[in-house]
Write an enzyme that holds these catalytic residues in place. Sequence first.
Site, PDB file in Angstrom:
ATOM      1  N   ASN A  38       0.821  -1.084   0.100  1.00 35.38           N
ATOM      2  CA  ASN A  38       0.016   0.033   0.061  1.00 35.38           C
ATOM      3  C   ASN A  38       0.943   1.364   0.149  1.00 35.38           C
ATOM      4  O   ASN A  38       2.246   0.962   0.164  1.00 35.38           O
ATOM      5  CB  ASN A  38      -1.002   0.065   1.206  1.00 35.38           C
ATOM      6  N   ASP A  67      -4.670  -6.127   5.242  1.00 34.60           N
ATOM      7  CA  ASP A  67      -5.738  -6.855   6.141  1.00 34.60           C
ATOM      8  C   ASP A  67      -5.686  -8.484   5.502  1.00 34.60           C
ATOM      9  O   ASP A  67      -5.961  -9.452   6.177  1.00 34.60           O
ATOM     10  CB  ASP A  67      -7.013  -6.264   5.804  1.00 34.60           C
ATOM     11  N   LYS A  73       8.514 -18.277  -9.136  1.00 35.67           N
ATOM     12  CA  LYS A  73       8.027 -17.045  -9.744  1.00 35.67           C
ATOM     13  C   LYS A  73       6.966 -17.743 -10.852  1.00 35.67           C
ATOM     14  O   LYS A  73       7.091 -18.676 -11.635  1.00 35.67           O
ATOM     15  CB  LYS A  73       9.165 -16.546 -10.631  1.00 35.67           C
ATOM     16  N   ASP A 125      -4.724  -9.649  12.963  1.00 36.60           N
ATOM     17  CA  ASP A 125      -4.998  -8.045  13.645  1.00 36.60           C
ATOM     18  C   ASP A 125      -4.259  -7.984  14.851  1.00 36.60           C
ATOM     19  O   ASP A 125      -4.634  -8.151  15.903  1.00 36.60           O
ATOM     20  CB  ASP A 125      -6.497  -7.801  13.784  1.00 36.60           C
ATOM     21  N   ILE A 126      -3.094  -7.057  14.463  1.00 38.17           N
ATOM     22  CA  ILE A 126      -2.157  -6.851  15.845  1.00 38.17           C
ATOM     23  C   ILE A 126      -2.656  -6.143  16.782  1.00 38.17           C
ATOM     24  O   ILE A 126      -2.344  -6.362  17.869  1.00 38.17           O
ATOM     25  CB  ILE A 126      -0.764  -6.296  14.983  1.00 38.17           C
ATOM     26  N   PHE A 152      -4.468   3.616  14.712  1.00 31.34           N
ATOM     27  CA  PHE A 152      -4.751   4.355  13.645  1.00 31.34           C
ATOM     28  C   PHE A 152      -5.880   3.902  12.676  1.00 31.34           C
ATOM     29  O   PHE A 152      -6.083   2.848  12.378  1.00 31.34           O
ATOM     30  CB  PHE A 152      -3.527   4.441  12.691  1.00 31.34           C
ATOM     31  N   LYS A 199     -14.388   1.551  15.117  1.00 23.25           N
ATOM     32  CA  LYS A 199     -13.069   0.792  15.180  1.00 23.25           C
ATOM     33  C   LYS A 199     -12.279   0.593  16.647  1.00 23.25           C
ATOM     34  O   LYS A 199     -11.938  -0.158  16.979  1.00 23.25           O
ATOM     35  CB  LYS A 199     -12.162   1.418  14.131  1.00 23.25           C
ATOM     36  N   LYS A 211     -11.677  -3.026  18.211  1.00 22.01           N
ATOM     37  CA  LYS A 211     -10.466  -3.453  18.293  1.00 22.01           C
ATOM     38  C   LYS A 211     -10.063  -3.431  19.736  1.00 22.01           C
ATOM     39  O   LYS A 211      -9.124  -4.121  20.276  1.00 22.01           O
ATOM     40  CB  LYS A 211      -9.592  -2.678  17.637  1.00 22.01           C
TER      41      LYS A 211
HETATM   42  N1  CTP Z   1      -4.035  -2.932  12.106  1.00 24.30           N
HETATM   43  C1  CTP Z   1      -3.129  -4.240  12.557  1.00 24.30           C
HETATM   44  N2  CTP Z   1      -3.162  -5.180  12.119  1.00 24.30           N
HETATM   45  C2  CTP Z   1      -4.124  -5.511  11.057  1.00 24.30           C
HETATM   46  C3  CTP Z   1      -4.799  -4.588  10.409  1.00 24.30           C
HETATM   47  C4  CTP Z   1      -4.564  -3.153  10.961  1.00 24.30           C
HETATM   48  O1  CTP Z   1      -2.618  -3.957  13.840  1.00 24.30           O
HETATM   49  N3  CTP Z   1      -3.907  -6.874  10.516  1.00 24.30           N
HETATM   50  C5  CTP Z   1      -4.054  -1.790  12.855  1.00 24.30           C
HETATM   51  C6  CTP Z   1      -3.291  -0.683  12.107  1.00 24.30           C
HETATM   52  O2  CTP Z   1      -1.867  -0.617  12.333  1.00 24.30           O
HETATM   53  C7  CTP Z   1      -4.114   0.580  12.682  1.00 24.30           C
HETATM   54  C8  CTP Z   1      -5.518  -0.051  12.937  1.00 24.30           C
HETATM   55  O3  CTP Z   1      -5.289  -1.633  12.936  1.00 24.30           O
HETATM   56  O4  CTP Z   1      -3.617   1.109  13.779  1.00 24.30           O
HETATM   57  C9  CTP Z   1      -6.411   0.136  11.898  1.00 24.30           C
HETATM   58  O5  CTP Z   1      -6.285  -0.335  10.605  1.00 24.30           O
HETATM   59  P1  CTP Z   1      -7.307  -0.437   9.570  1.00 24.30           P
HETATM   60  O6  CTP Z   1      -6.865  -1.175   8.419  1.00 24.30           O
HETATM   61  O7  CTP Z   1      -7.887   1.104   9.212  1.00 24.30           O
HETATM   62  O8  CTP Z   1      -8.776  -1.251  10.254  1.00 24.30           O
HETATM   63  P2  CTP Z   1      -9.315  -2.267   9.516  1.00 24.30           P
HETATM   64  O9  CTP Z   1      -9.814  -3.216  10.634  1.00 24.30           O
HETATM   65  O10 CTP Z   1      -8.904  -2.813   8.497  1.00 24.30           O
HETATM   66  O11 CTP Z   1     -10.521  -1.487   9.182  1.00 24.30           O
HETATM   67  P3  CTP Z   1     -11.286  -1.022   7.638  1.00 24.30           P
HETATM   68  O12 CTP Z   1     -11.484  -2.400   6.949  1.00 24.30           O
HETATM   69  O13 CTP Z   1     -12.595  -0.512   8.156  1.00 24.30           O
HETATM   70  O14 CTP Z   1     -10.060  -0.173   7.217  1.00 24.30           O
END
Ligand code: CTP
Length: 399
Positions: A208, A276, A286, A305-306, A323, A337, A341
């Site tokens: 990203n 995600d 490859k 999801d850390i 964030f 969120k 979380k």
């Molecule tokens: N984060 C994380 N581990 C993941 C995904 C996200 O720790 N696998 C953390 C990011 O570092 C950030 C927060 O979660 O602090 C929000 O991430 P975001 O991608 O915006 O949240 P999502 O749960 O993916 O929600 P959405 O799908 O609505 O964007």
Amino acid sequence: MLANRRILLIIGGGIAAYKALDLIRRLKGAGASVTPVLTKGGAEFVTALSVGALARVKVHQDLFDLTDEAEMGHIQLSRAADLLVVAPATADILAKMAGGRADDLASTLLLATDKRVLVAPAMNVRMWTHPATQRNVERLKADGVLFVGPEVGEMACGETGPGRMAEPEAILAAIGASLGDGPLKGRHVIVTSGPTHEPIDPVRYIANRSSGAQGTALAAALRDLGARVTFVTGPATVPPPAGVTVVPAQTAAHMAAAVEAALPADAAVMAAAVADWRVANASTRKMKKDASGKAPELQFAENPDILARLSQGPERPKLVVGFAAETDDLVANATAKRARKGCDWIVANDVRPETGIMGGSDNAITLVSAMGAEPWPRMPKDEVARRLAARIADALAKG
Ligand code: CTP
């Protein structure tokens, strides 16, 4: 952080002396006062006029300057500071320090002081790796002298290797750490930053646009308040800050493991843009086009999801900050969120392309906490970082 701190800066003789001018500028900017001492060698590379103009005080050069001896004396000069910094520190200065010699103003001050001494060595790679210099370095470390650098890189003499003086930013960070009495002193903070790269095959990946700028600025701001920072970073475009423990992580799975390994912590700030999804059927070889012209079919699996794991886990830091990058319904999404979380705060960013925030130098955040949503004005990412770090320090101090 360095407000009202008194730094006695000894500038040795080396091409890196020009970086000492930038260091003075940064120290003054951070609120410190600088008393410069220019060695005979140092004066061959920078002038007392430019050093004095930046420090806005008299530059000391000579041990036997009788006016100085009458007004202050070298003993007093060496003790009036909170920290002595030698930048650049030449092989000769290190040798004098290790041997306890006092045959000029700089070496006399270094011998007479009752304060800590931080040195930033700068010399040719052969001089640095010479057994005599290495012996002196070991001796000085055993004596409690602090070191920043040298860095590995190309030097003015054309050779490459260790010997290049640390950059002023890194020296400033080391000065902060040496004085280390900010509000986050003794605290451990984990910061995640940057994107993750999820492999498709050995040469391709899904990523990203995160540059890592906000996470990097936050890690530096937390460090400047005295925190011990573990900086878990994906492949960001912005280099990591000096003076923090850098743990590189490519994928979300690596990042999750690195965060877990860094626990326990007092606070965690999850600024990384973690993918995600990962490619479940990533190939170890490859992927090749074949005659059928059929496109490969990628299957996805959800990444750990850390942030959620950490917030709901047994070793939860006292303060967990996440964030949220949103394009629509910023506050509603960020609030949901935060609840989903289980973290304490969400730093919500409006990442619609027209804001220019993703990859830009400014940020306009809304801080969502149990108290509600607090919109902050648009400001540079460094400033957002400083204010967030100060808030984190306040929150931890309140217990
Ligand atoms: N984060 C994380 N581990 C993941 C995904 C996200 O720790 N696998 C953390 C990011 O570092 C950030 C927060 O979660 O602090 C929000 O991430 P975001 O991608 O915006 O949240 P999502 O749960 O993916 O929600 P959405 O799908 O609505 O964007």
